[in-house]
Design an enzyme around this catalytic site. Structure first.
Site, mmCIF file in Angstrom:
data_model
loop_
_atom_site.group_PDB
_atom_site.id
_atom_site.type_symbol
_atom_site.label_atom_id
_atom_site.label_comp_id
_atom_site.label_asym_id
_atom_site.label_seq_id
_atom_site.Cartn_x
_atom_site.Cartn_y
_atom_site.Cartn_z
ATOM 1 N N LYS A 52 25.967 12.001 -40.407
ATOM 2 C CA LYS A 52 26.085 10.581 -40.078
ATOM 3 C C LYS A 52 24.691 9.995 -39.886
ATOM 4 C CE LYS A 52 27.956 7.390 -36.597
ATOM 5 N NZ LYS A 52 28.678 7.279 -35.306
ATOM 6 N N ASP A 111 23.625 1.560 -33.796
ATOM 7 C CA ASP A 111 25.032 1.154 -33.767
ATOM 8 C C ASP A 111 25.292 0.270 -32.552
ATOM 9 O OD1 ASP A 111 27.776 0.911 -33.982
ATOM 10 O OD2 ASP A 111 28.166 2.859 -33.050
ATOM 11 N N LYS A 128 29.564 -2.805 -28.114
ATOM 12 C CA LYS A 128 29.420 -1.907 -26.980
ATOM 13 C C LYS A 128 28.846 -2.674 -25.784
ATOM 14 C CE LYS A 128 28.209 2.032 -29.986
ATOM 15 N NZ LYS A 128 29.294 2.966 -29.690
ATOM 16 N N ASP A 145 22.429 7.650 -32.980
ATOM 17 C CA ASP A 145 23.655 7.737 -33.779
ATOM 18 C C ASP A 145 23.405 8.294 -35.177
ATOM 19 O OD1 ASP A 145 26.370 7.489 -33.435
ATOM 20 O OD2 ASP A 145 26.500 5.507 -34.327
ATOM 21 N N ASP A 195 33.642 -0.467 -34.134
ATOM 22 C CA ASP A 195 32.811 0.572 -33.513
ATOM 23 C C ASP A 195 33.258 1.967 -33.930
ATOM 24 O OD1 ASP A 195 30.725 1.503 -31.960
ATOM 25 O OD2 ASP A 195 31.908 1.583 -30.125
ATOM 26 N N GLU A 242 32.836 3.147 -36.840
ATOM 27 C CA GLU A 242 32.180 2.935 -38.132
ATOM 28 C C GLU A 242 31.692 4.215 -38.795
ATOM 29 O OE1 GLU A 242 28.972 4.224 -35.955
ATOM 30 O OE2 GLU A 242 30.565 2.893 -35.297
ATOM 31 N N ARG A 297 32.969 7.161 -39.188
ATOM 32 C CA ARG A 297 33.948 7.823 -40.062
ATOM 33 C C ARG A 297 34.085 7.088 -41.398
ATOM 34 N NH1 ARG A 297 38.292 6.909 -35.447
ATOM 35 N NH2 ARG A 297 36.305 7.122 -34.375
#
Length: 487
Positions: free
Chosen positions: A255, A260, A267, A278, A337, A339, A341
């Site tokens: 990833k 993010d 968030k 992230d 959020d 995102e 995946r």
């Protein structure tokens, strides 16, 4: 650090580190009375990480002696030795040591090479700090370290283990550094450059696709996630072919969200503070393929990172949107959020369809649910293949990076089915780590697959053992050993 096997005599060292088993009196030339005294007075018991120091003198030459506890024989592990030596090297820094002699032990039931690996990693990881942006940082001297007491018949094996350990340290610290960089520095472009630099240094091929090429590949899920950012996305593809005779290729997919915000499902400020991390999965696969290439393992590996930012703008995707994917599946966006995946879905499908990988591992800081379930010590795993997972467990033992397999029952798969699209990107408030993994599993074309959720293990809020505050480099060593074991 400069390491060597039997590289200098104990008499020439200014500091000596002696690992000691719990309540076990032993003989060491020149220190017998001291050892008996500290055990007799119970000033030192040899508990894991326990430190006892004193200074000896001989002909006006002073030597710092560090006894470090490694626990009882039955509880000794690589992790305990790593943590013990992380404490020891900090004590060496206090002593301003320049030449350190490490006395190895003969631990029954514990491999000699594993001890060397744990010593080197504990020292190097314990000495690491990310202070690049501090204006008042003080330069540290390069300590020379001798791993001693190595018998003649073991020197070659010890040197091989030492060299491999040094490579794994380099690769893990590379990953730590990438994660610790702030998001205004570690952009998708910067991450792709870091991958390219690593390729040149360690010997693997790197190809970076720009936004136009990503569009051409029809990576609609990836593009939806990054639509809110002004910084263009990058698809980073790294290739190492060390076994030309084999058609098997291991895909390592990391990833790569360099920041993010959560998008419109934003968030909290506290939740965003560490979101530079992230891309920890992306950093892990860069580190892993670097180590694999440097050690010239006889394997084929392709690593892929879909790098971008998840931000808010008029162009950003929204909850309720229906988006596409490279595989042709449609996805209902329940939460922006969730995102990671989405980017991984396109990345794993690209690796399978274009790079023809035969087995696949994705690694990601994916869900807060993994942190809730397993804390910061254990990586959650979802898989479709028992034998592949057993290989990962073997790698876990060698690396000390703990893993735990979660169930993948059909009832969980039902939770990510959408009423208006093929899939939805959130399966509800329960079993979040499992449903997130199974969402990615919808794109792996029935290939043997492992999903590693490092949301808990990729970051430390405080210094802890051989972990400094910040990025941990989680995944680098376990992925290296997975490849080495023939996956």
């Amino acid at each position: 650090m400069k390491f060597g096997i039997n590289s200098f005599e104990i008499e020439t060292a200014d500091t000596v580190i002696i690992p000691v088993m719990k309540n076990k009196v032993f003989e060491l030339d020149g220190f017998e009375n001291t050892i008996k005294y500290i055990f007799h007075t119970k000033k030192f018991k040899g508990e894991v990480g326990e430190i006892f120091t004193f200074t000896s003198s001989d002909n006006d030459k002073y030597k710092n002696i560090i006894f470090v506890g490694i626990g009882s024989a039955k509880e000794i592990s690589g992790e305990k030795i790593r943590n013990a030596f992380a404490r020891s090297i900090k004590k060496c820094r206090e002593f301003l040591s320049e030449k350190v002699y490490v006395s190895t032990t003969n631990i029954e039931g514990f491999k000699y090479t594993e001890e060397i690996n744990a010593i080197v990693e504990g020292i190097e990881f314990g000495d690491y700090k990310f202070d690049k942006y501090k204006s008042d940082k003080k330069p540290q001297n390069n300590i020379e370290i001798c791993i001693g007491n190595v018998t003649t018949d073991r020197v070659k094996e010890a040197e091989r283990e030492l060299n491999e350990s040094i490579t794994l340290v380099e690769a893990t610290l590379l990953a730590r550094n990438l994660v610790n960089e702030p998001a205004n520095v570690m952009t998708p472009e910067a991450l792709s450059k870091a991958a390219g630099d690593a390729g040149k240094e360690y010997g693997f091929e790197v190809e970076v696709f720009d936004k136009d090429k990503i569009k051409e590949l029809n990576m609609k899920a990836f593009l939806s996630v990054v639509a809110g950012s002004e910084k263009p996305p990058k698809l980073i593809v790294m290739r190492y072919f060390g076994d030309k005779e084999s058609s098997d290729t291991l895909g390592l997919i990391g990833k790569g969200l360099t920041y993010d915000s959560g998008g419109y499902s934003i968030k909290t400020n506290e939740g965003m503070l560490t979101m530079k991390s992230d891309m920890g999965g992306g950093a892990a696969v860069i580190g892993a393929i670097s180590a694999i290439a440097k050690r010239k393992l006889k394997v084929n590996v392709v690593s892929v990172i879909a790098a971008g930012e998840n931000l808010i703008s008029p162009a950003a995707y929204k909850p309720g949107d229906i988006i596409g994917s490279m595989a042709g599946k449609t996805i209902e966006v329940i939460n922006t959020d969730a995102e990671g995946r989405l980017t991984l879905a396109d990345a794993v499908y690209y690796a399978i369809s274009r790079e023809k990988v035969t087995k696949i591992v994705d690694i990601a800081t994916l869900t807060g649910a993994a942190l809730s379930a397993l804390g910061i010590t254990t990586t959650a795993v979802v898989t479709n293949n028992k034998e592949f997972y057993e290989k990962l467990e073997e790698a876990s033992y060698k690396s000390g990076e703990r893993v735990w397999r979660l169930p993948e029952f059909d009832e969980y798969k039902k939770l990510i089915k959408s009423d208006i699209a093929d899939l939805k990107n959130v399966g509800g408030k329960f079993a979040g780590t499992i449903t997130a993994g199974l969402f990615i599993g919808e794109f792996i074309e029935e290939k043997p697959w492992l999903h590693l959720d490092i949301a808990g293990t990729a970051w430390r809020d405080n210094e802890d053992g051989y972990f400094s505050k910040g990025g941990t480099g989680a995944g680098v060593r376990i992925l290296y050993y997975l490849a080495q074991n023939g996956y």
